[in-house]
Design a protein around this motif. Structure first.
Motif, PDB file in Angstrom:
ATOM      1  N   GLY A  95      63.035 -73.463 108.532  1.00  0.00           N
ATOM      2  CA  GLY A  95      62.457 -73.078 107.258  1.00  0.00           C
ATOM      3  C   GLY A  95      63.280 -73.559 106.071  1.00  0.00           C
ATOM      4  O   GLY A  95      62.724 -73.997 105.054  1.00  0.00           O
ATOM      5  N   ALA A  96      64.598 -73.477 106.193  1.00  0.00           N
ATOM      6  CA  ALA A  96      65.460 -73.899 105.087  1.00  0.00           C
ATOM      7  C   ALA A  96      65.364 -75.397 104.820  1.00  0.00           C
ATOM      8  O   ALA A  96      65.592 -75.849 103.690  1.00  0.00           O
ATOM      9  CB  ALA A  96      66.909 -73.514 105.384  1.00  0.00           C
ATOM     10  N   LEU A  97      65.033 -76.179 105.854  1.00  0.00           N
ATOM     11  CA  LEU A  97      64.960 -77.646 105.711  1.00  0.00           C
ATOM     12  C   LEU A  97      63.532 -78.162 105.669  1.00  0.00           C
ATOM     13  O   LEU A  97      63.318 -79.378 105.636  1.00  0.00           O
ATOM     14  CB  LEU A  97      65.699 -78.311 106.883  1.00  0.00           C
ATOM     15  N   ALA A  98      62.543 -77.297 105.666  1.00  0.00           N
ATOM     16  CA  ALA A  98      61.140 -77.695 105.806  1.00  0.00           C
ATOM     17  C   ALA A  98      60.705 -78.663 104.703  1.00  0.00           C
ATOM     18  O   ALA A  98      60.896 -78.378 103.515  1.00  0.00           O
ATOM     19  CB  ALA A  98      60.243 -76.467 105.788  1.00  0.00           C
ATOM     20  N   TRP A 169      63.763 -70.456  96.952  1.00  0.00           N
ATOM     21  CA  TRP A 169      63.027 -69.833  98.051  1.00  0.00           C
ATOM     22  C   TRP A 169      63.573 -70.212  99.428  1.00  0.00           C
ATOM     23  O   TRP A 169      63.398 -69.474 100.391  1.00  0.00           O
ATOM     24  CB  TRP A 169      61.543 -70.177  97.966  1.00  0.00           C
ATOM     25  N   ARG A 170      64.243 -71.365  99.539  1.00  0.00           N
ATOM     26  CA  ARG A 170      64.774 -71.754 100.861  1.00  0.00           C
ATOM     27  C   ARG A 170      65.843 -70.780 101.356  1.00  0.00           C
ATOM     28  O   ARG A 170      66.057 -70.645 102.567  1.00  0.00           O
ATOM     29  CB  ARG A 170      65.343 -73.170 100.799  1.00  0.00           C
ATOM     30  N   ALA A 171      66.507 -70.091 100.438  1.00  0.00           N
ATOM     31  CA  ALA A 171      67.519 -69.106 100.837  1.00  0.00           C
ATOM     32  C   ALA A 171      66.906 -67.953 101.608  1.00  0.00           C
ATOM     33  O   ALA A 171      67.576 -67.315 102.432  1.00  0.00           O
ATOM     34  CB  ALA A 171      68.245 -68.589  99.601  1.00  0.00           C
ATOM     35  N   VAL A 172      65.609 -67.682 101.373  1.00  0.00           N
ATOM     36  CA  VAL A 172      64.926 -66.604 102.089  1.00  0.00           C
ATOM     37  C   VAL A 172      64.831 -66.926 103.577  1.00  0.00           C
ATOM     38  O   VAL A 172      64.831 -66.021 104.423  1.00  0.00           O
ATOM     39  CB  VAL A 172      63.530 -66.363 101.472  1.00  0.00           C
ATOM     40  N   PHE A 173      64.743 -68.204 103.916  1.00  0.00           N
ATOM     41  CA  PHE A 173      64.726 -68.612 105.323  1.00  0.00           C
ATOM     42  C   PHE A 173      66.155 -68.751 105.853  1.00  0.00           C
ATOM     43  O   PHE A 173      66.452 -68.345 106.979  1.00  0.00           O
ATOM     44  CB  PHE A 173      63.988 -69.946 105.471  1.00  0.00           C
ATOM     45  N   ALA A 174      67.050 -69.331 105.037  1.00  0.00           N
ATOM     46  CA  ALA A 174      68.417 -69.596 105.499  1.00  0.00           C
ATOM     47  C   ALA A 174      69.175 -68.324 105.840  1.00  0.00           C
ATOM     48  O   ALA A 174      70.054 -68.337 106.715  1.00  0.00           O
ATOM     49  CB  ALA A 174      69.177 -70.383 104.433  1.00  0.00           C
ATOM     50  N   VAL A 175      68.850 -67.198 105.209  1.00  0.00           N
ATOM     51  CA  VAL A 175      69.578 -65.959 105.466  1.00  0.00           C
ATOM     52  C   VAL A 175      69.428 -65.508 106.911  1.00  0.00           C
ATOM     53  O   VAL A 175      70.261 -64.742 107.426  1.00  0.00           O
ATOM     54  CB  VAL A 175      69.099 -64.859 104.489  1.00  0.00           C
TER      55      VAL A 175
END
Length: 456
Positions: A95-98, A169-175
């Motif tokens: 998700g963070a790299l999508a 918003w990528r931080a929401v996946f990276a967490v």
């Protein structure tokens, strides 16, 4: 004597991996709420497409929880817990790299499957510790689990608002990556290796055909609920046909995936599942509908909207902590249902110029309803389910909860078809008042609740 006392006590080393694993699913269901708008802007996607970020995880979780729960009942929680949390970590990286919206949707589906093991595993371990020690597990442990598995969903928008403000918003996946790593380390170090029932004895066979029919039934039903229209009625027909075949199969097989004979003879448990569906319909309509209204009509930023939701989380934690040490559930469920009706009634007085004090009051009332309803239904399932099917019964509780979440998403999408405006919020409130009234009807006359968790 001290050695005996330690042996006969609940193993507190299990609490950290249990609670952290149970947190992964609910926090991911609600963090996305304040991320949908920035994700849509990033990929130029309309709300009809970003809605799949919500529905994809719900679909995977609703199908996966009882399946994984049944596997845990048969094989024990350790391996399924570790595999699941590893998959959640990989989904966080994806998700963070999508590079596109649909890769994000795939990441959300993987998150749904990867986070399925945490809650059933925790319920299983609480039950197995009770068997090992010969006494009921402390009510405080069930209260902690309610906070981790349901209450934390309320703080998801607040966490996401901070993450979006800090790293996009990528931080929401990276967490999910550090959370999954922590689960893997704690699980590997603390979860017992041999917890499956009847070690050394023949284990029941897994009902693969029953699981397949259950999956087809639920998937087609959920796909219809995600986009209800006349052109999609064929999905309902497929769901009904698959459900009929599933029922015949489960009634005839020796080791069914869902023992319909036992479930049919346990109307109290069925009522709890229905109550969970109704409770979470209101709860998730509040989380998603109210949050969208705060941003689109009240004019708050994602971070500000998340902060407005923070009192709901704090209230839920306080309510759960104060009432969690008492095992009785009836008062919790009645007060929780009343609080949700009051919450929905408050929607009717909201407007674009509503003061912050009123928004905070709405959040506090919502916290009372979510805290008491979530804790009460969870404890009811723990006491009402068959001991050998604790994990799968817990999984079914989550399935009904996410059915409620999907109904909430469909209702929110329908009433906000032209944007999250105040008239749409008021129409949503009328629908939810009906849902709340049904929940009261299911709860108030149920005398069996008086015996659930009562002393003696």
């Amino acid at each position: 004597m001290s050695r005996t006392r330690v042996t006969d006590a609940f193993d507190r080393r299990l609490i950290a991996p249990m609670m952290l694993g149970a947190t992964l699913n609910p926090v991911n269901t609600s963090m996305i709420a304040v991320s949908l708008v920035p994700i849509g802007l990033a990929f130029g996607a309309p709300p009809s497409e970003t809605a799949w970020l919500v529905s994809g995880l719900y679909l995977a979780t609703a199908v996966g929880q009882p399946v994984v729960g049944r596997l845990i009942d048969v094989h024990g929680p350790r391996r399924l817990y570790l595999v699941g949390t590893a998959l959640a970590g990989l989904a966080g990286v994806l998700g963070a790299l999508a590079p596109s919206l649909w890769v994000l949707v795939i990441a959300r589906v993987l998150l749904g499957f990867g986070t399925c093991a945490g809650y059933p595993a925790a319920m299983y371990l609480i039950r197995s510790e009770g068997t090992r020690t010969g006494q009921d597990s402390p009510a405080s442990v069930l209260a902690l689990l309610a906070m981790a598995s349901q209450t934390v969903a309320v703080v998801g928008p607040t966490i996401a608002g901070v993450l979006v403000g800090l790293g996009g918003w990528r931080a929401v996946f990276a967490v999910n990556v550090p959370l999954a790593v922590a689960c893997l380390v704690l699980g590997a170090l603390r979860l017992p290796r041999h917890t499956a029932p009847g070690d050394g004895a023949a284990r029941p066979r897994i009902d693969l055909l029953g699981i397949a029919l259950f999956t087809v039934t639920l998937t087609t039903l959920l796909l219809f609920l995600m986009s209800p229209s006349a052109g999609h009625w064929y999905l309902v027909l497929v769901a009904v046909a698959a459900a009929a075949v599933f029922a015949v199969r489960e009634l005839r097989t020796t080791n069914p995936f869902v023992d319909l004979r036992v479930l049919g003879g346990n109307p109290a448990l069925v009522a709890t599942y229905v109550r969970a569906l109704l409770t979470f319909t209101i709860g998730y309509a509040f989380i998603y509908g109210f949050t969208q209204w705060l941003q689109e009509t009240r004019g708050l930023t994602p971070t500000q909207a998340g902060l407005v939701m923070l009192p709901m989380f704090l209230t839920t934690v306080v309510v759960t902590a104060l009432t969690g040490r008492h095992g009785a559930v009836r008062a919790k469920l009645v007060v929780g249902a009343v609080a949700q009706v009051v919450l929905v009634a408050l929607f009717l007085v909201l407007g674009a110029g509503s003061g912050i004090w009123l928004l905070v009051l709405v959040a506090v009332v919502g916290g009372v309803g979510m805290g008491l309803g979530g804790l009460g239904n969870q404890n009811a399932v723990y006491h009402q389910s068959e001991p050998e099917r604790t994990a799968s019964s817990a999984g079914l509780l989550r399935t009904f909860s996410y059915l409620g979440a999907i109904v909430a998403a469909a209702a929110t999408g329908g009433f906000f078809a032209h944007g999250a405006d105040t008239p749409g919020l008021h129409r949503l409130a009328v629908f939810l008042l009906v849902v709340g009234g049904i929940c009261l009807v299911v709860t108030l006359p149920d005398r069996s609740l008086a015996r659930v968790g009562a002393a003696g």
